[in-house]
Motif scaffolding. Sequence first.
Motif, PDB file in Angstrom:
ATOM      1  N   ALA A 215       0.827  -1.201   0.000  1.00 22.54           N
ATOM      2  CA  ALA A 215       0.000   0.000   0.000  1.00 22.54           C
ATOM      3  C   ALA A 215       0.866   1.258   0.000  1.00 22.54           C
ATOM      4  N   VAL A 216       1.923   1.256   0.829  1.00 25.21           N
ATOM      5  CA  VAL A 216       2.834   2.410   0.858  1.00 25.21           C
ATOM      6  C   VAL A 216       3.472   2.595  -0.516  1.00 25.21           C
ATOM      7  N   ALA A 217       3.899   1.470  -1.113  1.00 23.24           N
ATOM      8  CA  ALA A 217       4.560   1.550  -2.417  1.00 23.24           C
ATOM      9  C   ALA A 217       3.600   2.076  -3.478  1.00 23.24           C
TER      10      ALA A 217
ATOM     11  N   LEU B 292       4.546   5.515  -5.319  1.00 22.54           N
ATOM     12  CA  LEU B 292       4.817   5.400  -6.750  1.00 22.54           C
ATOM     13  C   LEU B 292       3.654   5.989  -7.550  1.00 22.54           C
ATOM     14  N   GLY B 293       2.434   5.802  -7.020  1.00 24.86           N
ATOM     15  CA  GLY B 293       1.270   6.372  -7.695  1.00 24.86           C
ATOM     16  C   GLY B 293       1.323   7.885  -7.717  1.00 24.86           C
ATOM     17  N   MET B 294       1.713   8.498  -6.597  1.00 23.94           N
ATOM     18  CA  MET B 294       1.854   9.954  -6.561  1.00 23.94           C
ATOM     19  C   MET B 294       2.859  10.416  -7.619  1.00 23.94           C
ATOM     20  N   ALA B 295       3.994   9.712  -7.702  1.00 25.90           N
ATOM     21  CA  ALA B 295       5.023  10.105  -8.673  1.00 25.90           C
ATOM     22  C   ALA B 295       4.526   9.885 -10.103  1.00 25.90           C
ATOM     23  N   GLY B 296       3.961   8.711 -10.353  1.00 28.31           N
ATOM     24  CA  GLY B 296       3.511   8.387 -11.705  1.00 28.31           C
ATOM     25  C   GLY B 296       2.402   9.303 -12.178  1.00 28.31           C
ATOM     26  N   PHE B 297       1.447   9.547 -11.291  1.00 24.85           N
ATOM     27  CA  PHE B 297       0.331  10.416 -11.611  1.00 24.85           C
ATOM     28  C   PHE B 297       0.826  11.846 -11.883  1.00 24.85           C
ATOM     29  N   THR B 298       1.812  12.278 -11.079  1.00 24.89           N
ATOM     30  CA  THR B 298       2.376  13.607 -11.291  1.00 24.89           C
ATOM     31  C   THR B 298       3.067  13.694 -12.652  1.00 24.89           C
ATOM     32  N   ILE B 299       3.715  12.615 -13.049  1.00 28.30           N
ATOM     33  CA  ILE B 299       4.377  12.608 -14.360  1.00 28.30           C
ATOM     34  C   ILE B 299       3.331  12.797 -15.464  1.00 28.30           C
TER      35      ILE B 299
ATOM     36  N   LEU C  57       5.733  14.813  -1.276  1.00 31.51           N
ATOM     37  CA  LEU C  57       7.125  14.888  -1.721  1.00 31.51           C
ATOM     38  C   LEU C  57       7.471  13.769  -2.703  1.00 31.51           C
ATOM     39  N   SER C  58       6.750  12.638  -2.634  1.00 35.45           N
ATOM     40  CA  SER C  58       6.912  11.610  -3.663  1.00 35.45           C
ATOM     41  C   SER C  58       6.407  12.138  -4.997  1.00 35.45           C
TER      42      SER C  58
ATOM     43  N   LEU D 214      12.820   8.797  -4.539  1.00 36.37           N
ATOM     44  CA  LEU D 214      11.479   8.209  -4.468  1.00 36.37           C
ATOM     45  C   LEU D 214      11.508   6.948  -3.609  1.00 36.37           C
ATOM     46  N   VAL D 215      12.529   6.128  -3.801  1.00 36.16           N
ATOM     47  CA  VAL D 215      12.683   4.936  -2.966  1.00 36.16           C
ATOM     48  C   VAL D 215      12.891   5.360  -1.512  1.00 36.16           C
ATOM     49  N   GLY D 216      13.691   6.399  -1.318  1.00 41.53           N
ATOM     50  CA  GLY D 216      13.916   6.918   0.031  1.00 41.53           C
ATOM     51  C   GLY D 216      12.612   7.342   0.692  1.00 41.53           C
ATOM     52  N   ASN D 217      11.745   7.998  -0.066  1.00 40.44           N
ATOM     53  CA  ASN D 217      10.454   8.422   0.476  1.00 40.44           C
ATOM     54  C   ASN D 217       9.611   7.233   0.910  1.00 40.44           C
ATOM     55  N   LEU D 218       9.652   6.217   0.068  1.00 42.87           N
ATOM     56  CA  LEU D 218       8.882   5.007   0.355  1.00 42.87           C
ATOM     57  C   LEU D 218       9.332   4.399   1.689  1.00 42.87           C
TER      58      LEU D 218
END
Lengths: 316, 222
Positions: free
Chosen positions: A210-212, A216-223, A261-262, A304-308
């Motif tokens: 769920a965290v991942a 990752l969803g926040m980053a991907g969606f932002t892209i 921040l992700s 991003l991995v660090g945020n996770l």
Amino acid sequence: MIKLGAVYVLAGLVFAAFAVLSALDRNNGKRFGNALFWALVSLSFLAGDHLGDLGNGVLVLGLAAIAGFGMLGRGQPATTSPEERRALAERFGEKLFVPALTLPVVVAFGVLVLKPIELGGQPLLDPKQATLLSLALAAIVAVAVALILLRQPPMSPLQEGRRLMDTVGWAALLPQMLAALGAVFALAGVGELIGQLVTDWIPMDARLTAVAVYCLGMAGFTIIMGNAFAAFPVMTAGIGLPILIGQFGGDPAVVCSIGMLSGFCGTLMTPLAANFNLVPAALLELPDRYAVIKAQIPTALPLLVGNLVLMYVLAF
Amino acid sequence: MLTLLGVAAVVVGFAVRLNPLLVVVIAAFVTGLAAGLSPVEVLEAFGRAFNENRFVSAAYLVLPVIGVVERAGLQERARTLIARFRGVSVGPFLIGYLAFRQITSALGLTSIAGHAQSIRPMVAPMAEGAVEARTGPLDDDARQQTRAMASATDNIGLFFGEDIFIAIGSILLMVGFLATSGITVDPIHLSVWAIPTAIVAFVIHAARLILFDRRLRRRAGP
């Protein structure tokens, strides 16, 4: 109270000057394309509120057509040669930094000193727009400082401004166009749809998954959307609140803060965040439009991995 | 599902490097039409949003003064100034800028620096000068990489500093969003929890800058 309208009038006049000077520039084979482009931008700043929605839409079509059909050239105002600049640099010395450093000083003065001032119960600057108002004020003060201190010709701010504006070219309008596209996306419910797809198709019964998915969803969606602010409500309503906070009992402040921040990691990797990624490439005259993004990806991915990891460790 | 065609139009348009302004207009129409709006309605929605977002483009007001100081030789001065400090290499120089940008952004001073007002006239020429002082003239490729890295450093410093300031837009958005969901969060908590990521961002990017510095030096040969 000084409002954003004052900045728009100033910007409108400056772009009008760019348009006139472009039309007069015989060194630019496409001078009328440039003139029309900057004239439309000027019209938008000066009269955008009176054009009506359809009128503004037509104006945008005009801008896109001029840029898309290659009608923009690059103006060549008379400026100093590299040799002259080296000689001037020698002569002026550290004085050259003064106008450029006037900008941050006046912006800081505006934000820290002018913003809290009230006149007769009214704030001096519109509090929501204090930063942009301060930036406009700083631009005016810095031009005055530069003209006096460095004894430059009175037309040089407009001619040199036009030179830089033409260097950025159509990319200058891209951030604003993308913001408008975001509004159309919102109207059509694109965000909710993507959020739904993510939550429907990925099982999230383990906390780490769920965290991942959230990060990752926040980053991907932002892209995809070009903006973490657009991704945040969708992903947080879909995953953050019901699963990370509701089901697994995560701390809302940690989940949301690190989630946002992700999203910012995604901002570093997308051409849709044009003002951060494409405009600088144009300003620095880099032949590869995506050079800044390429320089950012190797920082964005490990971060991003660090945020996770941080969210997994700190939120529960 | 059809509304996602607009997203696809953006991805394809950017990938084949069509003019992005055209891509955006096309994507807006594809999305709007797929969502059942008429062409005129799409144009109106797009025009209204464009007009409401004019503040985004107002920041170009700093260009005239930057142009004037460039005309008077600022970039050249920035280049020679850094070369005088022989000890300053490009890695530590950009790490210093990263720290400055993160700290000032964390204090809410996000607009005191940026690509137009600091990277182009000062930071990028200084970064180039720092490399040149050690390895001689830069080739085009190394020059472009150095400039791109200077811009990247500005973005990273800004993004992972600004969220520590409690009155920044993203914090207000989070507080508002959580409030509508019935959760009260003190903005200070959101900003405090931005600090761990800020530290990690600094460490990762600083390490990359040191590697970048070494790579440039190795390239230049012994």
